[in-house]
Design an enzyme around this catalytic site. Structure first.
Site, short mmCIF file in Angstrom:
data_model
loop_
_atom_site.label_atom_id
_atom_site.label_comp_id
_atom_site.label_asym_id
_atom_site.label_seq_id
_atom_site.Cartn_x
_atom_site.Cartn_y
_atom_site.Cartn_z
N ARG A 163 -11.41 -1.04 -6.95
CA ARG A 163 -11.10 -0.46 -5.64
C ARG A 163 -10.90 -1.55 -4.58
O ARG A 163 -11.59 -2.55 -4.55
CB ARG A 163 -12.22 0.50 -5.19
CG ARG A 163 -12.08 1.88 -5.84
CD ARG A 163 -13.17 2.83 -5.41
NE ARG A 163 -13.21 3.06 -3.98
CZ ARG A 163 -12.37 3.87 -3.31
NH1 ARG A 163 -11.43 4.52 -3.96
NH2 ARG A 163 -12.46 4.02 -2.01
N LYS A 164 -9.93 -1.32 -3.70
CA LYS A 164 -9.72 -2.22 -2.57
C LYS A 164 -11.02 -2.28 -1.75
O LYS A 164 -11.69 -1.26 -1.62
CB LYS A 164 -8.59 -1.68 -1.68
CG LYS A 164 -7.25 -1.55 -2.38
CD LYS A 164 -6.24 -0.88 -1.44
CE LYS A 164 -4.91 -0.67 -2.15
NZ LYS A 164 -3.92 0.00 -1.26
N ASP A 186 0.87 -1.16 0.00
CA ASP A 186 0.00 0.00 0.00
C ASP A 186 0.92 1.23 0.00
O ASP A 186 2.10 1.13 0.35
CB ASP A 186 -0.88 -0.03 1.25
CG ASP A 186 -1.68 1.25 1.41
OD1 ASP A 186 -2.33 1.67 0.44
OD2 ASP A 186 -1.63 1.83 2.51
N ARG A 187 0.38 2.38 -0.42
CA ARG A 187 1.24 3.57 -0.51
C ARG A 187 1.15 4.46 0.75
O ARG A 187 2.03 4.41 1.58
CB ARG A 187 0.90 4.37 -1.78
CG ARG A 187 2.03 5.29 -2.22
CD ARG A 187 1.57 6.30 -3.26
NE ARG A 187 0.93 7.45 -2.62
CZ ARG A 187 0.48 8.53 -3.28
NH1 ARG A 187 0.57 8.59 -4.58
NH2 ARG A 187 -0.06 9.52 -2.62
N ASP A 188 0.06 5.21 0.85
CA ASP A 188 -0.03 6.21 1.93
C ASP A 188 -0.03 5.55 3.31
O ASP A 188 -0.85 4.68 3.59
CB ASP A 188 -1.28 7.07 1.76
CG ASP A 188 -1.26 7.89 0.47
OD1 ASP A 188 -0.17 8.07 -0.12
OD2 ASP A 188 -2.34 8.35 0.06
N ASP A 232 -1.81 -0.68 5.74
CA ASP A 232 -2.15 -0.05 7.02
C ASP A 232 -3.66 0.19 7.17
O ASP A 232 -4.08 1.01 7.98
CB ASP A 232 -1.38 1.27 7.20
CG ASP A 232 -1.92 2.39 6.32
OD1 ASP A 232 -2.56 2.09 5.29
OD2 ASP A 232 -1.71 3.56 6.67
N THR A 276 -2.25 1.24 -5.00
CA THR A 276 -2.69 2.41 -4.25
C THR A 276 -4.03 2.95 -4.73
O THR A 276 -4.32 2.95 -5.93
CB THR A 276 -1.61 3.52 -4.31
OG1 THR A 276 -2.05 4.65 -3.56
CG2 THR A 276 -1.29 3.95 -5.73
MG LIG Z 1 -2.64 3.34 3.50
#
Ligand SMILES: [Mg+2]
Length: 182
Positions: free
Chosen positions: A103-104, A10-12, A129, A54
């Site tokens: 979308r996740k 995941d990114r953010d 996260d 992401t």
């Molecule tokens: Mg995240």
């Protein structure tokens, strides 16, 4: 063609410091999480593919353009490449909630990666996260999911629950060691 496992990120909040409720709209506001370069470099050195998956609804909301997002990811790759830590592929879902099947927690972005690269999905892992990240890993049939505890409500602890990026690395290393010794 020999398949190899991948580690999906995941990114953010994992690769870069979370922008909180908003979005990273410019490359200047994209800040790597301390220690993440070491994690990515370790994955590559072990022979894993590394893939970024992401959700970036800021594009769908019109807060930023696809070109803005591409610029952020180009800067990210340029920063990582000299450290042998660049991602093999980056997949973004920029659609609004309810407007895309990608979308996740949908596994579609992971399946796209497996169509583009010779990835051994049942031997692969994910680091995220958010509950949706862990659910995405489950939906894709991955072997292992690392949950980084942070600002998001915790419902899905994954297979390893950690509270830091060094904890992510330790969890991946323990898992990999168990695989190679088995
Ligand atoms: Mg995240």
């Amino acid at each position: 063609m020999t398949r190899r496992p991948a580690i999906f990120f995941d990114r953010d909040g994992v690769v870069n410091v979370s922008p909180g409720a908003g979005y990273v709209l410019r490359a200047a506001d994209f800040h790597l999480m301390p220690g993440i370069v070491e994690v990515l470099a370790w994955c590559r050195a072990q022979g894993f593919f590394t893939v970024l998956v992401t959700s970036q609804q800021g594009v769908g909301k019109g807060l930023m353009s696809h070109a803005d997002l591409d610029a952020i990811h180009a800067q990210l790759q340029a920063t990582l490449a000299p450290q042998r830590a660049a991602f093999d592929r980056i997949y973004s879902c920029t659609a609004l909630a309810g407007q895309s099947t990608r979308r996740k927690p949908s596994p579609e972005m992971i399946f796209e990666a497996a169509a583009d690269l010779p990835i051994d999905l049942p031997a692969s892992a994910l680091v995220g996260d958010h509950d949706r990240d862990i659910q995405m890993a489950r939906n894709a049939g991955l072997a292992f999911a690392v949950r980084l505890a942070g600002e998001n409500a915790l419902g899905e602890p994954g297979d390893a629950l950690v509270d830091s990026i060094p904890g992510v690395l330790a969890a991946l290393q323990r898992w990999h060691r168990a695989q190679t010794e088995a």
